[in-house]
Design an enzyme around this catalytic site. Structure first.
Site, PDB file in Angstrom:
ATOM      1  N   SER A 152     -20.538   6.281  22.902  1.00  0.00           N
ATOM      2  CA  SER A 152     -20.344   4.999  22.244  1.00  0.00           C
ATOM      3  C   SER A 152     -19.445   4.130  23.108  1.00  0.00           C
ATOM      4  CB  SER A 152     -19.698   5.190  20.870  1.00  0.00           C
ATOM      5  OG  SER A 152     -19.300   3.952  20.307  1.00  0.00           O
ATOM      6  N   TYR A 199     -12.364   8.855  16.142  1.00  0.00           N
ATOM      7  CA  TYR A 199     -13.692   8.505  16.640  1.00  0.00           C
ATOM      8  C   TYR A 199     -13.642   8.084  18.105  1.00  0.00           C
ATOM      9  CZ  TYR A 199     -18.325   6.387  16.901  1.00  0.00           C
ATOM     10  OH  TYR A 199     -19.620   6.068  17.257  1.00  0.00           O
TER      11      TYR A 199
END
Length: 285
Positions: free
Chosen positions: A126, A139
Site C-alpha cells: 500500500s 497498518y
C-alpha cells in the site's frame, strides 16, 4: 480487490485457485458471479495460521500444478492508539495478516517455481507503507514491512526466472475504505484497480503504484521534511480503533468483508486454461 482480481483472471480464460476462510461463502460467490466452476478450485485457510495457508498451497498444486501467478491479497486495517494496551493486540492481528500472511502465502510456491524457472509472486502492499500516518501505526508499519519483504524476496529470486511484483494500491473503493471519514484522492473502483493490476503483473513490473497519481503524491510526501510532514498530518482524521480478538485457531480475522458478503480471496493461484502450458515469463519493463 481479491474478488475483482479473481473475476478479471477468470474472464481472461485462466484457471483459478481461490483461498479464504469460508469455503462455502466462496462457493456461493462463484455461483453468484456466474463463474465457471470447472476452472476454479476453492481452499479454506486462515492467513494468520501459516500451516493452514501452506496446506492450501499444496492442495492447489496437487490439483492444478504449479501456478504461474500467486497473489497474496489478504489485508486488514484498523486505527490504533499506542497508549492503549488493547491496541497492541490489534497491531499483532494486523501484522500477522498483512506481513506473515503474505510470506506464508508465498512459501510453498517458491521452490517449485524456482525449479521450473518461471512464475510471479504478487504482494499487495500500500502507499500507506511509504510514510507513517498518525493513528495508523499498525497498518502503515505492516505495509512498510510488506514492501521491504517483497524487495528482499525479489533480490533472493533474482536470476531464477521467478518474478516478485509489488503492488501499492492507493485508495480503492472496498469495505476497508467504506468507513473512512476523510478525503480519498484518486479513488478507484475495485474493478479499475484489478484491470491495472493485471496489466502490471503481465508486464512483470517489480514495483507499481496504482493509480500512478498516488505514486507522485507518495514520492512528494517522502521528500517533505519531518517537521513539515508532522504539521501537515497532525489534524488528519483517524481510522476508528477496534476491540481486538485473540489470535487463536481459525477464529482469527482475515480479509474484511461487507455484511452478507464472502471473504475476499486471500490468494489467487492462476494458470492458463491449457493443461501443462506455462508461458514464457514477460520481459522486464
Amino acid at each position: 480487490m481479491g474478488q475483482a482480481l479473481a473475476r478479471r483472471y477468470h474472464n481472461a480464460g485462466w484457471r483459478l485457485a481461490l483461498v479464504a476462510r469460508r469455503q462455502q461463502a466462496m462457493a456461493d460467490w462463484v455461483q453468484q458471479q456466474g463463474l465457471d466452476p470447472a476452472r476454479i478450485t476453492l481452499h479454506a485457510a486462515d492467513v494468520t495460521q501459516p500451516d493452514s495457508v501452506i496446506a492450501a498451497a499444496h492442495a492447489c498444486m496437487a490439483s492444478q500444478g504449479v501456478p504461474d501467478v500467486v497473489i497474496a491479497n489478504a489485508g486488514i486495517s484498523h486505527g490504533m492508539d499506542s497508549s492503549e494496551r488493547a491496541d497492541l493486540d490489534v497491531m499483532q492481528q494486523i501484522l500477522a495478516t498483512n506481513v506473515l500472511g503474505m510470506a506464508a502465502t508465498f512459501q510453498a510456491f517458491i521452490r517449485p517455481m524456482r525449479e521450473r524457472g518461471s512464475g510471479s509472486l504478487v504482494g499487495l502492499a500500500s502507499v500507506a507503507g511509504i510514510r507513517g500516518l498518525p493513528g495508523h501505526g499498525a497498518y502503515c508499519s505492516s505495509k512498510a514491512a510488506a514492501l521491504t519483504y517483497c524487495e528482499s524476496l525479489r533480490g533472493e529470486l533474482h536470476g531464477s526466472g521467478v518474478r516478485v511484483v509489488t503492488l501499492l494500491p492507493g485508495y480503492i473503493a472496498t469495505p476497508m475504505t467504506a468507513g473512512d471519514h476523510f478525503s480519498l484522492p484518486f479513488l478507484l473502483s475495485a474493478d479499475q484497480f484489478a484491470e491495472r493490476a493485471q496489466r502490471a503483473i503481465a508486464a512483470g513490473a517489480s514495483y507499481r503504484v496504482i493509480p500512478w497519481q498516488m505514486g507522485v503524491v507518495a514520492r512528494l510526501l517522502r521528500l517533505l521534511p519531518n517537521a513539515v510532514f508532522d504539521r501537515l498530518f497532525a489534524g488528519r482524521p483517524r481510522k476508528p480503533r477496534l476491540t481486538p480478538r485473540p489470535l487463536t485457531g481459525v477464529a482469527a480475522p482475515a480479509d474484511p468483508a461487507a455484511p452478507g458478503t464472502p471473504d475476499a480471496p486471500t490468494v489467487s493461484c492462476a494458470d492458463p486454461d491449457e493443461p501443462g502450458h506455462h508461458p514464457a515469463p514477460p520481459s522486464t519493463p
